[in-house]
Design a protein around this motif. Structure first.
Motif, mmCIF file in Angstrom:
data_model
loop_
_atom_site.group_PDB
_atom_site.id
_atom_site.type_symbol
_atom_site.label_atom_id
_atom_site.label_comp_id
_atom_site.label_asym_id
_atom_site.label_seq_id
_atom_site.Cartn_x
_atom_site.Cartn_y
_atom_site.Cartn_z
ATOM 1 N N LEU A 146 16.503 2.875 -7.064
ATOM 2 C CA LEU A 146 15.964 3.953 -7.881
ATOM 3 C C LEU A 146 15.200 3.460 -9.103
ATOM 4 C CD1 LEU A 146 18.856 6.578 -7.756
ATOM 5 C CD2 LEU A 146 16.763 6.509 -6.408
ATOM 6 N N THR A 147 15.328 2.171 -9.421
ATOM 7 C CA THR A 147 14.625 1.642 -10.588
ATOM 8 C C THR A 147 13.127 1.883 -10.505
ATOM 9 O OG1 THR A 147 16.306 -0.068 -10.960
ATOM 10 C CG2 THR A 147 14.125 -0.454 -11.903
ATOM 11 N N GLN A 148 12.555 1.710 -9.311
ATOM 12 C CA GLN A 148 11.112 1.879 -9.146
ATOM 13 C C GLN A 148 10.659 3.322 -9.332
ATOM 14 O OE1 GLN A 148 9.842 1.403 -4.964
ATOM 15 N NE2 GLN A 148 12.028 1.444 -4.402
ATOM 16 N N TYR A 149 11.600 4.262 -9.250
ATOM 17 C CA TYR A 149 11.244 5.676 -9.373
ATOM 18 C C TYR A 149 11.491 6.235 -10.770
ATOM 19 C CZ TYR A 149 11.155 5.529 -4.273
ATOM 20 O OH TYR A 149 10.867 5.215 -2.966
ATOM 21 N N ARG A 150 11.938 5.408 -11.686
ATOM 22 C CA ARG A 150 12.179 5.894 -13.041
ATOM 23 C C ARG A 150 10.891 5.886 -13.854
ATOM 24 N NH1 ARG A 150 17.250 7.025 -14.293
ATOM 25 N NH2 ARG A 150 18.909 6.216 -12.952
ATOM 26 N N ILE A 151 10.715 6.902 -14.685
ATOM 27 C CA ILE A 151 9.544 6.990 -15.561
ATOM 28 C C ILE A 151 9.785 6.062 -16.746
ATOM 29 C CG2 ILE A 151 8.032 8.532 -16.840
ATOM 30 C CD1 ILE A 151 8.184 9.172 -13.864
ATOM 31 N N LYS A 152 8.956 5.029 -16.859
ATOM 32 C CA LYS A 152 9.219 3.961 -17.835
ATOM 33 C C LYS A 152 8.955 4.397 -19.276
ATOM 34 C CE LYS A 152 10.196 0.997 -14.565
ATOM 35 N NZ LYS A 152 9.887 1.813 -13.383
ATOM 36 N N SER A 153 7.931 5.203 -19.510
ATOM 37 C CA SER A 153 7.594 5.632 -20.872
ATOM 38 C C SER A 153 7.333 7.128 -20.891
ATOM 39 C CB SER A 153 6.366 4.875 -21.397
ATOM 40 O OG SER A 153 5.250 5.076 -20.537
ATOM 41 N N GLU A 154 7.409 7.710 -22.049
ATOM 42 C CA GLU A 154 7.278 9.167 -22.176
ATOM 43 C C GLU A 154 5.874 9.634 -21.801
ATOM 44 O OE1 GLU A 154 7.700 12.758 -25.503
ATOM 45 O OE2 GLU A 154 8.134 10.676 -26.049
ATOM 46 N N PRO A 155 5.752 10.483 -20.780
ATOM 47 C CA PRO A 155 4.437 11.054 -20.452
ATOM 48 C C PRO A 155 4.049 12.088 -21.507
ATOM 49 C CG PRO A 155 5.998 11.248 -18.614
ATOM 50 C CD PRO A 155 6.786 10.915 -19.832
ATOM 51 N N TYR A 156 2.765 12.162 -21.809
ATOM 52 C CA TYR A 156 2.327 13.177 -22.772
ATOM 53 C C TYR A 156 2.342 14.539 -22.097
ATOM 54 C CZ TYR A 156 -0.650 16.037 -25.748
ATOM 55 O OH TYR A 156 -1.143 17.057 -26.530
ATOM 56 N N TYR A 157 3.066 15.479 -22.691
ATOM 57 C CA TYR A 157 3.054 16.850 -22.200
ATOM 58 C C TYR A 157 3.087 17.793 -23.384
ATOM 59 C CZ TYR A 157 4.133 21.211 -19.905
ATOM 60 O OH TYR A 157 4.071 22.512 -19.483
ATOM 61 N N ARG A 158 2.154 18.717 -23.410
ATOM 62 C CA ARG A 158 2.070 19.707 -24.495
ATOM 63 C C ARG A 158 2.718 20.995 -24.027
ATOM 64 N NH1 ARG A 158 1.705 23.426 -27.847
ATOM 65 N NH2 ARG A 158 0.184 23.468 -29.555
ATOM 66 N N TYR B 66 21.089 9.323 -3.321
ATOM 67 C CA TYR B 66 21.342 8.544 -4.533
ATOM 68 C C TYR B 66 21.170 9.329 -5.831
ATOM 69 C CZ TYR B 66 21.143 4.706 -1.217
ATOM 70 O OH TYR B 66 21.367 3.874 -0.153
ATOM 71 N N GLY B 67 20.674 10.566 -5.763
ATOM 72 C CA GLY B 67 20.632 11.395 -6.961
ATOM 73 C C GLY B 67 19.351 11.312 -7.755
ATOM 74 N N ALA B 68 18.225 11.630 -7.125
ATOM 75 C CA ALA B 68 16.929 11.661 -7.800
ATOM 76 C C ALA B 68 16.367 13.074 -7.742
ATOM 77 C CB ALA B 68 15.954 10.673 -7.158
ATOM 78 N N ILE B 69 15.343 13.324 -8.536
ATOM 79 C CA ILE B 69 14.560 14.552 -8.409
ATOM 80 C C ILE B 69 13.497 14.289 -7.355
ATOM 81 C CG2 ILE B 69 12.988 16.155 -9.560
ATOM 82 C CD1 ILE B 69 14.412 15.461 -12.193
#
Length: 301
Positions: free
Chosen positions: A39-51, A133-136
């Motif tokens: 699951l490491t490869q599927y984690r978002i590494k940094s905060e995406p910009y969302y308004r 494994y518990g992902a979205i």
């Protein structure tokens, strides 16, 4: 008194049970380690910009807290995918995204047996990996998939929360962290391409649309790097084009397209040329419609 001698009785059954318990602990530890690595490869590494536009973040968090499946509805390029990425990052959950298409089968989604040098082995599909494994799991443009493929998600979107692997003879009980999210563009719906009521009623729904003028300009400026005044001009052009939807255009200019145009301008491309490349030419081949859009561009640039 006579000394009593106590002898340990050898019990093969107890020894076997102890070995089995130890093996189960080892297998569980290995499985936890394997799932963590997977699951490491599927984690978002940094905060995406969302308004944030309204209360969509609060509503999604409430839906995730009860693991409600969620449906995102809105036009192309309005921020649905970015929203899911942001929420996965905010909730610290891995995100497995599947771009649906008409050739995608249930096996592509769930899994299949593969042949390699060692023989046959089972390969979980993205939906099975997320459930196990518990992902979205995010199914983008789900109406593009075949109906028999969409039906495969039904057992995961009701109280059962399980996924049968019929070819393998296994049933996956969904991990407590698993959630299913789908998206589609209602503007492209037809009688042949729409979700059945039996599917729709398994989901909660959030409506998305292009943001209001100032918010959209803020997004375009942030994502492309251009100043706010130029971003507002691009949004004005988009608003005029969106008024032509159904009157020569199948779809209006998306926020994504405005960011593309802004990125070209930021890199030094003249605004007129940037708008032709990123806004006008991709959306239509009709000469009269191109002239109308070019006129809207020259009004602001």
């Amino acid at each position: 008194m006579h000394n009593q001698t106590f002898m340990r009785t050898y019990s093969p059954r107890q020894e076997a049970l102890a070995r089995k318990a130890a093996q189960q602990r080892d297998n569980q530890s290995f499985e936890n380690l394997a799932s963590s690595d997977l699951l490491t490869q599927y984690r978002i590494k940094s905060e995406p910009y969302y308004r944030m536009v309204a209360d969509e973040i609060e509503l999604y968090e409430a839906a995730y807290s009860v693991r409600m499946p969620i449906m995102l509805k809105g036009p192309t390029g309005c921020g649905k995918t970015r929203f899911v990425e942001y929420m996965a990052w905010k909730l610290n959950k891995p995100l497995i995204t599947v771009a649906c298409n008409e050739d995608m089968t249930a096996s592509d989604l769930i899994g299949r047996y593969l042949l390699d040098a060692s023989g046959t082995r089972w390969q979980d599909g993205p939906l099975a990996v997320a459930a196990r494994y518990g992902a979205i799991c995010y199914l983008d443009e789900v109406v593009e998939a075949r109906q028999d493929t969409i039906v495969a998600i039904h057992t995961l979107t009701d109280a059962r929360r399980m996924l049968p692997l019929e070819k393998k003879g296994e049933v996956i009980e969904a991990h407590p962290d698993f959630q299913l999210v789908i998206s589609y563009n209602p503007g492209y719906q037809s009688l042949m391409k729409d979700l059945k009521q039996s599917t729709k009623q398994r989901f909660g729904a959030l409506d998305f649309d292009y943001p209001e003028h100032d918010i959209e300009a803020e997004i375009v400026a942030h994502e492309s790097g251009i100043n706010l005044d130029i971003a507002k001009k691009l949004v004005h052009i988009a608003e005029r084009a969106r008024n032509l939807k159904g009157h020569g255009l199948d779809e209006g200019l998306s926020t994504r397209m405005l960011i593309y145009a802004g990125s070209l301008i930021y890199k030094g491309v003249q605004p007129l040329a940037a708008c032709r490349v990123a806004l006008v030419r991709p959306i239509t081949d009709d000469p009269d419609m191109r002239d109308a859009l070019d006129s809207a561009v020259t009004t602001y640039f």
